[in-house]
Scaffold this motif. Sequence first.
Motif, PDB file in Angstrom:
ATOM      1  N   PHE A  48      -6.319 -10.001 -11.581  1.00 54.48           N
ATOM      2  CA  PHE A  48      -7.213 -10.879 -11.787  1.00 54.48           C
ATOM      3  C   PHE A  48      -7.796 -10.374 -13.322  1.00 54.48           C
ATOM      4  CE2 PHE A  48     -11.921 -11.231 -11.967  1.00 54.48           C
ATOM      5  CZ  PHE A  48     -12.261 -12.389 -11.960  1.00 54.48           C
ATOM      6  N   ILE A  49      -7.806  -9.199 -13.826  1.00 54.65           N
ATOM      7  CA  ILE A  49      -8.236  -8.837 -15.217  1.00 54.65           C
ATOM      8  C   ILE A  49      -7.282  -9.416 -16.090  1.00 54.65           C
ATOM      9  CG2 ILE A  49      -8.532  -6.921 -16.339  1.00 54.65           C
ATOM     10  CD1 ILE A  49      -9.652  -5.356 -14.165  1.00 54.65           C
ATOM     11  N   SER A  50      -6.020  -9.110 -15.851  1.00 59.15           N
ATOM     12  CA  SER A  50      -4.867  -9.811 -16.735  1.00 59.15           C
ATOM     13  C   SER A  50      -4.842 -11.193 -16.918  1.00 59.15           C
ATOM     14  CB  SER A  50      -3.505  -9.142 -16.149  1.00 59.15           C
ATOM     15  OG  SER A  50      -2.925  -9.571 -15.202  1.00 59.15           O
ATOM     16  N   GLY A  98      -6.171 -13.597  10.653  1.00 57.33           N
ATOM     17  CA  GLY A  98      -5.755 -13.318   9.513  1.00 57.33           C
ATOM     18  C   GLY A  98      -6.043 -14.479   8.394  1.00 57.33           C
ATOM     19  N   VAL A  99      -6.616 -14.434   7.482  1.00 58.40           N
ATOM     20  CA  VAL A  99      -6.526 -15.442   6.332  1.00 58.40           C
ATOM     21  C   VAL A  99      -6.774 -14.816   4.745  1.00 58.40           C
ATOM     22  CG1 VAL A  99      -8.330 -17.110   5.136  1.00 58.40           C
ATOM     23  CG2 VAL A  99      -8.502 -16.991   7.862  1.00 58.40           C
ATOM     24  N   VAL A 100      -5.741 -15.335   4.176  1.00 57.03           N
ATOM     25  CA  VAL A 100      -5.189 -15.084   2.906  1.00 57.03           C
ATOM     26  C   VAL A 100      -5.248 -16.265   1.894  1.00 57.03           C
ATOM     27  CG1 VAL A 100      -3.539 -14.114   1.328  1.00 57.03           C
ATOM     28  CG2 VAL A 100      -3.607 -13.281   3.505  1.00 57.03           C
ATOM     29  N   TYR A 101      -6.311 -16.271   1.013  1.00 52.81           N
ATOM     30  CA  TYR A 101      -6.564 -17.149  -0.025  1.00 52.81           C
ATOM     31  C   TYR A 101      -6.401 -16.891  -1.306  1.00 52.81           C
ATOM     32  CZ  TYR A 101      -8.871 -21.059  -2.272  1.00 52.81           C
ATOM     33  OH  TYR A 101      -9.172 -22.172  -3.189  1.00 52.81           O
ATOM     34  N   GLN A 102      -5.400 -17.803  -2.182  1.00 60.07           N
ATOM     35  CA  GLN A 102      -5.138 -17.598  -3.428  1.00 60.07           C
ATOM     36  C   GLN A 102      -5.694 -18.762  -4.265  1.00 60.07           C
ATOM     37  OE1 GLN A 102      -0.982 -18.193  -4.832  1.00 60.07           O
ATOM     38  NE2 GLN A 102      -1.284 -17.209  -6.480  1.00 60.07           N
ATOM     39  N   LEU A 152      20.217  -8.577  -2.878  1.00 57.99           N
ATOM     40  CA  LEU A 152      20.863  -9.608  -3.678  1.00 57.99           C
ATOM     41  C   LEU A 152      19.907  -9.869  -4.791  1.00 57.99           C
ATOM     42  CD1 LEU A 152      23.346 -11.378  -4.160  1.00 57.99           C
ATOM     43  CD2 LEU A 152      22.282 -13.062  -2.857  1.00 57.99           C
ATOM     44  N   HIS A 153      18.691  -9.877  -4.610  1.00 59.03           N
ATOM     45  CA  HIS A 153      17.824 -10.349  -5.739  1.00 59.03           C
ATOM     46  C   HIS A 153      16.288  -9.721  -5.618  1.00 59.03           C
ATOM     47  CE1 HIS A 153      20.183 -13.923  -6.740  1.00 59.03           C
ATOM     48  NE2 HIS A 153      19.936 -14.422  -5.293  1.00 59.03           N
ATOM     49  N   GLU A 154      15.732  -9.478  -6.576  1.00 62.68           N
ATOM     50  CA  GLU A 154      14.316  -8.844  -6.720  1.00 62.68           C
ATOM     51  C   GLU A 154      13.309  -9.889  -7.159  1.00 62.68           C
ATOM     52  OE1 GLU A 154      13.994  -5.148  -8.305  1.00 62.68           O
ATOM     53  OE2 GLU A 154      16.027  -4.400  -7.904  1.00 62.68           O
ATOM     54  N   ILE A 155      12.293 -10.089  -6.790  1.00 64.47           N
ATOM     55  CA  ILE A 155      11.294 -10.676  -7.329  1.00 64.47           C
ATOM     56  C   ILE A 155       9.776  -9.935  -7.611  1.00 64.47           C
ATOM     57  CG2 ILE A 155      12.103 -12.945  -7.029  1.00 64.47           C
ATOM     58  CD1 ILE A 155       9.936 -13.176  -4.546  1.00 64.47           C
ATOM     59  N   THR A 156       9.027 -10.143  -8.682  1.00 65.89           N
ATOM     60  CA  THR A 156       7.979  -9.262  -8.665  1.00 65.89           C
ATOM     61  C   THR A 156       6.634 -10.086  -8.482  1.00 65.89           C
ATOM     62  OG1 THR A 156       7.938  -9.479 -11.042  1.00 65.89           O
ATOM     63  CG2 THR A 156       8.982  -7.581 -10.558  1.00 65.89           C
ATOM     64  N   CYS A 157       5.633  -9.427  -7.825  1.00 67.46           N
ATOM     65  CA  CYS A 157       4.321 -10.210  -7.802  1.00 67.46           C
ATOM     66  C   CYS A 157       3.314  -9.264  -7.367  1.00 67.46           C
ATOM     67  CB  CYS A 157       4.569 -10.907  -6.363  1.00 67.46           C
ATOM     68  SG  CYS A 157       3.027 -12.039  -5.979  1.00 67.46           S
ATOM     69  N   GLY A 158       2.049  -9.707  -7.929  1.00 67.11           N
ATOM     70  CA  GLY A 158       0.900  -8.883  -7.554  1.00 67.11           C
ATOM     71  C   GLY A 158       0.050  -9.191  -6.364  1.00 67.11           C
ATOM     72  N   SER A 159      -0.781  -8.392  -5.916  1.00 68.65           N
ATOM     73  CA  SER A 159      -1.647  -8.340  -4.824  1.00 68.65           C
ATOM     74  C   SER A 159      -0.685  -8.271  -3.304  1.00 68.65           C
ATOM     75  CB  SER A 159      -2.114  -9.892  -4.636  1.00 68.65           C
ATOM     76  OG  SER A 159      -2.643  -9.952  -3.265  1.00 68.65           O
ATOM     77  N   VAL A 160      -1.158  -7.247  -2.699  1.00 72.34           N
ATOM     78  CA  VAL A 160      -0.316  -6.850  -1.470  1.00 72.34           C
ATOM     79  C   VAL A 160      -0.422  -8.522  -0.485  1.00 72.34           C
ATOM     80  CG1 VAL A 160      -0.307  -5.608   0.755  1.00 72.34           C
ATOM     81  CG2 VAL A 160      -1.000  -4.617  -1.504  1.00 72.34           C
ATOM     82  N   GLY A 161      -1.386  -9.037  -0.341  1.00 73.56           N
ATOM     83  CA  GLY A 161      -1.506 -10.174   0.285  1.00 73.56           C
ATOM     84  C   GLY A 161      -0.577 -10.919  -0.076  1.00 73.56           C
ATOM     85  N   LEU A 162      -0.445 -11.448  -1.557  1.00 70.97           N
ATOM     86  CA  LEU A 162       0.683 -12.576  -1.902  1.00 70.97           C
ATOM     87  C   LEU A 162       1.805 -12.007  -1.898  1.00 70.97           C
ATOM     88  CD1 LEU A 162      -1.277 -13.687  -5.149  1.00 70.97           C
ATOM     89  CD2 LEU A 162      -1.494 -14.694  -2.576  1.00 70.97           C
ATOM     90  N   PHE A 199      -3.781 -13.091  -7.413  1.00 73.72           N
ATOM     91  CA  PHE A 199      -4.775 -12.258  -6.544  1.00 73.72           C
ATOM     92  C   PHE A 199      -5.307 -12.998  -5.493  1.00 73.72           C
ATOM     93  CE2 PHE A 199      -6.800 -14.641 -10.379  1.00 73.72           C
ATOM     94  CZ  PHE A 199      -7.652 -15.393  -9.779  1.00 73.72           C
ATOM     95  N   SER A 200      -5.999 -12.622  -4.637  1.00 72.84           N
ATOM     96  CA  SER A 200      -6.381 -13.274  -3.261  1.00 72.84           C
ATOM     97  C   SER A 200      -7.585 -12.531  -2.573  1.00 72.84           C
ATOM     98  CB  SER A 200      -5.012 -13.305  -2.416  1.00 72.84           C
ATOM     99  OG  SER A 200      -4.637 -11.994  -1.988  1.00 72.84           O
ATOM    100  N   VAL A 201      -8.042 -13.275  -1.581  1.00 72.48           N
ATOM    101  CA  VAL A 201      -9.081 -12.944  -0.929  1.00 72.48           C
ATOM    102  C   VAL A 201      -8.576 -12.576   0.648  1.00 72.48           C
ATOM    103  CG1 VAL A 201     -11.369 -13.595   0.078  1.00 72.48           C
ATOM    104  CG2 VAL A 201     -10.772 -14.277  -2.094  1.00 72.48           C
ATOM    105  N   LEU A 202      -8.785 -11.436   1.096  1.00 71.38           N
ATOM    106  CA  LEU A 202      -8.073 -11.377   2.447  1.00 71.38           C
ATOM    107  C   LEU A 202      -9.237 -11.003   3.442  1.00 71.38           C
ATOM    108  CD1 LEU A 202      -5.485  -8.629   1.393  1.00 71.38           C
ATOM    109  CD2 LEU A 202      -5.352 -10.996   1.268  1.00 71.38           C
ATOM    110  N   ILE A 203      -9.420 -11.768   4.681  1.00 66.78           N
ATOM    111  CA  ILE A 203     -10.259 -11.656   5.714  1.00 66.78           C
ATOM    112  C   ILE A 203      -9.560 -11.524   7.030  1.00 66.78           C
ATOM    113  CG2 ILE A 203     -12.182 -12.590   6.845  1.00 66.78           C
ATOM    114  CD1 ILE A 203     -12.964 -14.164   4.193  1.00 66.78           C
ATOM    115  N   ALA A 204      -9.723 -10.369   7.755  1.00 64.05           N
ATOM    116  CA  ALA A 204      -9.023 -10.394   8.947  1.00 64.05           C
ATOM    117  C   ALA A 204     -10.098  -9.969  10.259  1.00 64.05           C
ATOM    118  CB  ALA A 204      -8.094  -9.188   8.931  1.00 64.05           C
ATOM    119  N   LEU A 205      -9.634 -10.227  11.180  1.00 69.05           N
ATOM    120  CA  LEU A 205     -10.626  -9.838  12.361  1.00 69.05           C
ATOM    121  C   LEU A 205      -9.549  -8.950  13.363  1.00 69.05           C
ATOM    122  CD1 LEU A 205     -13.192  -9.828  14.448  1.00 69.05           C
ATOM    123  CD2 LEU A 205     -12.252 -11.960  15.436  1.00 69.05           C
TER     124      LEU A 205
END
Length: 279
Positions: free
Chosen positions: A96-98, A118-122, A183-193, A103-109
Amino acid sequence: MSIELEKELRVAMKLARDAGAAVMARYQRSDLEVQSKGAEGPVTEADRAAHRLITNELTEAFPEDAILSEEGEDDVRRREGARTWIIDPLDGTADFISGNGEFSVLIALVIGGIPMLGVVYQPVGENLFYAVKGQGAFIETGGKPPSKLRVTDEKYIERMTAVVSRNHRSKAIDRMLEVIKPLHEITCGSVGLKMTRLILGDADIYFHPSPKTKVWDTAAPQVLLEEAGGRLTDFGGRPLRYDGEAVNHAGGIAASNGRAHDELLQRVETIAREAGLVF
């Protein structure tokens, strides 16, 4: 949809979108207030605004439920198996800062220690992922009708794609990737994403061999991944705990499409133990 959780899902989806709007109101502002939580990383006014919005509304809608948020205090009732909302109001604060949008919002019951909703919102892209245990995993994007999600059917490790943390790549994960040889690698931020990349079929494996991952990082994504056909465990193959005294996963987290999960863990077991994981 499970009739018992119809209201809960409706409220969680609305709060995720509302919190996302609160976060976006502060996104890429030159006057953004950023503070340090020491080893826990940075925190911003956006984290706190989203925390207040979600927890206040959940308390009003479900006054008997316990709440655990990254930016709040733990409720001891969680450890007794009470219905507990587990929240990360802004997962991926560094992203988020960068300003990279990851980044995402995570809500679980969690009920009886098991994530049930579970809800994950980007906010960037308006991607809303949601799931109720036993009912499948779905995505809504930009007001379009929901689509059901499913992990890949890839069963050969050498053909798999691994998603790797953009900000927390370690020597242990490098060693694991050398052993697994995806075979491949991809990078990403946020555990949820990163979890949603598996749910979308973009990747097959996500390992984080650190005991520092928190329950609020995984509770919501776990429901989504499992409902899409994948698996999320510690590095011993054990289910993650959400009703213990600790709020971290001492055994790390290992996510996959489920097709070769046990074999993957066997290949990296020694590295996981040398990294200090307890499982």
